[in-house]
Design a protein around this motif. Structure first.
Motif, PDB file in Angstrom:
ATOM      1  N   THR A   1       1.027  -1.325  -0.166  1.00  0.00           N
ATOM      2  CA  THR A   1       0.041   0.074   0.074  1.00  0.00           C
ATOM      3  C   THR A   1       0.957   1.294   0.236  1.00  0.00           C
ATOM      4  O   THR A   1       0.351   2.305  -0.178  1.00  0.00           O
ATOM      5  CB  THR A   1      -0.973   0.119   1.268  1.00  0.00           C
ATOM      6  N   GLY A   2       2.267   1.099   0.289  1.00  0.00           N
ATOM      7  CA  GLY A   2       2.858   2.289   0.409  1.00  0.00           C
ATOM      8  C   GLY A   2       2.870   2.974   1.794  1.00  0.00           C
ATOM      9  O   GLY A   2       3.492   4.025   1.923  1.00  0.00           O
ATOM     10  N   GLY A   3       2.069   2.539   2.768  1.00  0.00           N
ATOM     11  CA  GLY A   3       2.178   3.095   4.039  1.00  0.00           C
ATOM     12  C   GLY A   3       3.041   2.516   4.894  1.00  0.00           C
ATOM     13  O   GLY A   3       3.818   1.691   4.836  1.00  0.00           O
ATOM     14  N   THR A   4       2.802   2.947   6.260  1.00  0.00           N
ATOM     15  CA  THR A   4       3.686   2.357   7.228  1.00  0.00           C
ATOM     16  C   THR A   4       2.631   1.879   8.352  1.00  0.00           C
ATOM     17  O   THR A   4       1.764   2.718   8.692  1.00  0.00           O
ATOM     18  CB  THR A   4       4.554   3.357   7.943  1.00  0.00           C
ATOM     19  N   GLY A   5       2.891   0.543   9.006  1.00  0.00           N
ATOM     20  CA  GLY A   5       1.925   0.226   9.999  1.00  0.00           C
ATOM     21  C   GLY A   5       2.556   0.468  11.223  1.00  0.00           C
ATOM     22  O   GLY A   5       3.582   0.273  11.679  1.00  0.00           O
ATOM     23  N   TYR A   6       1.509   0.944  12.258  1.00  0.00           N
ATOM     24  CA  TYR A   6       1.778   1.038  13.787  1.00  0.00           C
ATOM     25  C   TYR A   6       0.929  -0.226  14.425  1.00  0.00           C
ATOM     26  O   TYR A   6      -0.236  -0.525  14.281  1.00  0.00           O
ATOM     27  CB  TYR A   6       1.529   2.237  14.371  1.00  0.00           C
ATOM     28  N   LEU A   7       1.689  -1.146  15.050  1.00  0.00           N
ATOM     29  CA  LEU A   7       1.202  -2.196  15.730  1.00  0.00           C
ATOM     30  C   LEU A   7       1.092  -2.412  17.041  1.00  0.00           C
ATOM     31  O   LEU A   7       2.302  -1.669  17.834  1.00  0.00           O
ATOM     32  CB  LEU A   7       1.428  -3.809  14.989  1.00  0.00           C
TER      33      LEU A   7
END
Length: 160
Positions: free
Chosen positions: A147-153
């Motif tokens: 998606t081109g994003g950055t995930g926060y988990l």
């Protein structure tokens, strides 16, 4: 308040940190390594040392584990991991390792005392070889990559 800012910051809590790279191939598989000291597989990476950035740690760990000198790409995932199972809480970073060229794959050299092997794994194979927490993190990193994003988990789960 007495003292300097340095005195105050020295009293703040410290967290365990780790950093790794997500390498992919044209078939959509991810590169996993098999440690000699654990039952489960992992992505290449490891502990962030004192006074070292997660980016530099990821680069250093890949050089130590695979014998490859690479520059990590963008940050894909940050994962806060709660304490439990004999470990302290931590913050884990996964960077884009990009695709490995055939010459890079041929140049991989594993430290025999640390790693048994490496393999390209489909999403199902990765899920079977990784601990559930790391499998969730890898799935989120793959999603961020697409998606081109950055995930926060938190504990491998997206918060939003």
């Amino acid at each position: 308040m007495t003292g300097t800012a340095d005195d105050y910051t020295a009293t703040l809590p410290r967290k365990r940190m780790g950093a790794g790279l997500l390498f992919t191939d044209p078939a959509g598989r991810v590169l996993l390594v098999e440690p000699t000291y654990k039952e489960h597989w992992e992505i290449p990476g490891g502990c962030v040392e004192a006074d070292e950035s997660p980016y530099v740690a990821a680069r250093r760990e890949v050089a130590e584990e695979l014998g490859l000198v690479v520059s990590p790409g963008r940050l894909l995932v940050v994962d806060w991991v709660p304490p439990g199972g004999g470990r302290t809480e931590g913050v884990m970073f996964v960077f884009d390792g990009g695709p490995l060229r055939p010459d890079q794959q041929a140049a991989i050299r594993l430290p025999a005392a640390e790693l048994r092997g490496w393999a390209w794994c489909t999403p199902a194979e990765a899920d079977a070889r990784l601990l559930p927490l790391l499998a969730r993190r890898v799935r989120a990193a793959r999603q961020a990559l697409s998606t081109g994003g950055t995930g926060y988990l938190e504990d491998g789960h997206p918060t939003a």
